[in-house]
Design an enzyme around this catalytic site. Sequence first.
Site, PDB file in Angstrom:
ATOM      1  N   LYS A   1     -15.581  30.442 144.812  1.00  0.00           N
ATOM      2  CA  LYS A   1     -17.027  30.307 145.540  1.00  0.00           C
ATOM      3  C   LYS A   1     -18.116  30.075 144.498  1.00  0.00           C
ATOM      4  O   LYS A   1     -18.965  29.354 144.651  1.00  0.00           O
ATOM      5  CB  LYS A   1     -17.017  31.678 146.307  1.00  0.00           C
ATOM      6  CG  LYS A   1     -18.403  31.921 146.866  1.00  0.00           C
ATOM      7  CD  LYS A   1     -18.626  33.318 147.457  1.00  0.00           C
ATOM      8  CE  LYS A   1     -18.868  34.193 146.373  1.00  0.00           C
ATOM      9  NZ  LYS A   1     -19.207  35.611 146.867  1.00  0.00           N
TER      10      LYS A   1
ATOM     11  N   ASP B   1     -18.938  32.104 151.150  1.00  0.00           N
ATOM     12  CA  ASP B   1     -18.811  33.495 151.079  1.00  0.00           C
ATOM     13  C   ASP B   1     -18.521  34.179 152.683  1.00  0.00           C
ATOM     14  O   ASP B   1     -18.212  33.407 153.545  1.00  0.00           O
ATOM     15  CB  ASP B   1     -20.386  33.957 150.657  1.00  0.00           C
ATOM     16  CG  ASP B   1     -21.400  33.796 151.620  1.00  0.00           C
ATOM     17  OD1 ASP B   1     -21.073  33.216 152.785  1.00  0.00           O
ATOM     18  OD2 ASP B   1     -22.721  34.335 151.614  1.00  0.00           O
TER      19      ASP B   1
END
Length: 152
Positions: free
Chosen positions: A57, A75
């Site tokens: 991420k 996320d």
Amino acid sequence: MARLTTEELEEYIKGVGLFRNKAKHIAATCQLLLREHGGEVPRTREELMQLAGVGRKTANVVLANAFGIPAFAVDTHVLRVSRRLGLASGITPDQVEAEVTALLPEEQWLDAHHWLIWHGRRQCYARRPSCSDCPLAAICPSSLTKGAISDA
Ligand code: SF4
């Protein structure tokens, strides 16, 4: 930054969550950047993920926002809102990343990432999504206004 101690770094970032852990990661990353990358932040996902505390991420966030390289970071908000809107059905960030990036042209990945985060923070809350005044309610398969049960 590489000359600062972990404690000194903590002073700069103590307003953010998990700041002690993050200070350790920043210190380790600064050392690694100097030692292996000439003080420059690398521009590949593989190299970024070698840095302390950096997973897929964060690597995608850096690629897209810092370098303009197409990447889609997932996320908790992106994952939840993508699933609720029917853009993805996967349950892991990697699955949702693969599904959403297959749907959208890569020049829209960064905007889509920001739109989904913003929508998750301001409208499509984790516990009680505000479906009654959501501009996407008419097209959202999870809208509570249609009696659907919203997932987490
Ligand atoms: S209608 Fe409800 S579940 Fe769907 S995107 Fe809007 S707030 Fe989220």
